[in-house]
Design an enzyme around this catalytic site. Structure first.
Site: not given
Ligand code: UD1
Length: 371
Positions: A212
């Site tokens: 991811h």
């Molecule tokens: C974040 C953390 C990373 C951790 C990871 C674990 C930062 C910089 N990164 O990355 O260190 O390893 O979490 O998962 O803080 N989304 C959903 N549903 C959710 C959550 C997120 O659909 O419940 C989508 C968001 O809309 C976004 C994407 O997933 O498009 C990424 O979410 P984001 O919180 O930006 O970062 P992660 O890649 O999850």
């Protein structure tokens, strides 16, 4: 008659999936004391049932007393919006201590609020460094550690990193790895759920993949190489791939999703709750990942782990444990026997023993001079 001193209010900040396994054991330990009132603060960085709710339920965390509802966004949006929302909370009800965990955007956001409001700040999982500032988490780690009053480290390499950065020795405490507390707390449930059986996979005859990180999934060429490598690897051994929402979105956007979905040896799943995921990991021949926490969990379990990164902030998982850093192409040529070889002679790092939350609670107690 002597009056009992008021209980110390301690905010435990949880934001994203890997945070819940870190706050849960500490929450349960603090609740048992007579001197602390732990308050669970969920910033909302992860908000779906399968990224947050199910995992919190499995870890027996209560409904968060404070929810900031910040959600997704750019780094500045997530960090800034978390700061704005959390400062309001602290202005209304100032806690005695703020505990942040790990390295996500909300970790650094709440650390900044604490430092600016001069509220004592503790960082659980302090001192980890990948020395790669292109990783957003590395920036979060450096800033959070710089601002913290108490730095709880999971391994001795973290102490060296902090001392090199000028952190004073007396702020650093070696407490071990709190993720292992969660793993041991849920061990009976993990052993019970038998995910491999449910997916009709034979024990130790399949691999688990999780990817991811932005550096692996945000560029089409890199993600395309990873997809091809997984397809090649799946010709040797079946793979199970629980898809992080970021990865799914990018696979779809780059037109790679169908290719992976129609590959016979690859089973794509939604993100799994903690118990189901750890059950799958417990029975696997190997894991291919870019996660931080999974490098540690596999080291504890003695499961071979191939990390698709050029560096790791968790070097003890390589020097002592079962973790190896490698490129997608090398991972693709891996066999089960090669993976078994990786685990030979590996050890569990010191203080990864399920008693970290107790040590952290002792440390907080000393900080407040309540013990
Ligand atoms: C974040 C953390 C990373 C951790 C990871 C674990 C930062 C910089 N990164 O990355 O260190 O390893 O979490 O998962 O803080 N989304 C959903 N549903 C959710 C959550 C997120 O659909 O419940 C989508 C968001 O809309 C976004 C994407 O997933 O498009 C990424 O979410 P984001 O919180 O930006 O970062 P992660 O890649 O999850």
């Amino acid at each position: 008659m002597t009056l009992k001193p008021p209980k110390r209010v301690i905010h435990l900040i949880a934001a994203a999936r890997p945070n819940f396994m870190k706050v849960a054991p500490l929450y349960h330990e603090l609740v048992k004391t007579e001197w602390a009132t732990p308050i669970l603060v969920h910033t909302g960085q992860h908000y779906d049932r399968n990224m947050a709710g199910d995992i919190m339920d499995q870890l027996a965390l209560p409904t968060p007393q404070i929810s900031l509802g910040v959600g997704s966004g750019s780094h500045a949006e997530q960090t800034g919006n978390t700061m704005i929302a959390y400062e309001k909370v602290c202005l209304k009800n100032r806690p005695d201590l703020i505990v942040v965990v790990g390295d996500v955007n909300a970790t650094v956001a709440c650390a900044l609020v604490a430092a600016k409001m001069q509220i004592p700040l503790a960082h659980l999982e302090a001192g980890l460094r990948s020395f790669d500032r292109t990783m957003p988490e590395e920036i979060n780690r450096i800033v959070t550690d710089r601002l913290s009053d108490i730095l709880w480290i999971p391994s001795e390499d973290a102490r060296e990193n902090l001392l090199r950065e000028g952190v004073s020795e007396e702020k650093i405490e070696f407490v071990g790895n709190i993720m292992i507390d969660s793993l041991l707390m849920l061990k009976p449930a993990i052993e019970n759920v038998k995910m491999a059986e449910q997916l009709e996979l034979q024990q130790k005859k399949y691999g688990v993949v999780t990817i991811h990180r932005p550096s692996n999934v945000d560029e089409r060429e890199i993600l395309g190489t990873l997809v091809d490598a997984m397809i090649r690897l799946s010709q040797n051994v079946p793979l199970v791939f629980p898809l992080h929402p970021r990865t799914r979105k990018q696979l779809e956007g780059f037109g790679l999703f169908e290719k992976l979905k129609t590959c016979e040896g690859v089973t794509l799943l939604n993100p799994l709750p903690y118990i189901e995921f750890m059950s799958l990991v417990g029975q696997t021949a190997f894991v291919v990942t870019d996660s931080g926490g999974i490098q540690e969990e596999t080291t504890y379990l003695g499961i071979p782990c191939v990390t698709l990164r050029e560096n790791t902030e968790r070097p003890i998982t390589v020097s002592l444990g079962t973790n190896r850093l490698c490129s997608a192409n090398v991972a693709a040529s891996m066999s089960i026997s090669a993976s078994m070889e990786m685990a030979r002679g590996a050890k569990i790092p010191p203080l990864w023993d399920g008693e970290t939350a107790q040590r952290v609670t002792q440390s907080v107690c000393k900080f407040f001079k309540s013990c």
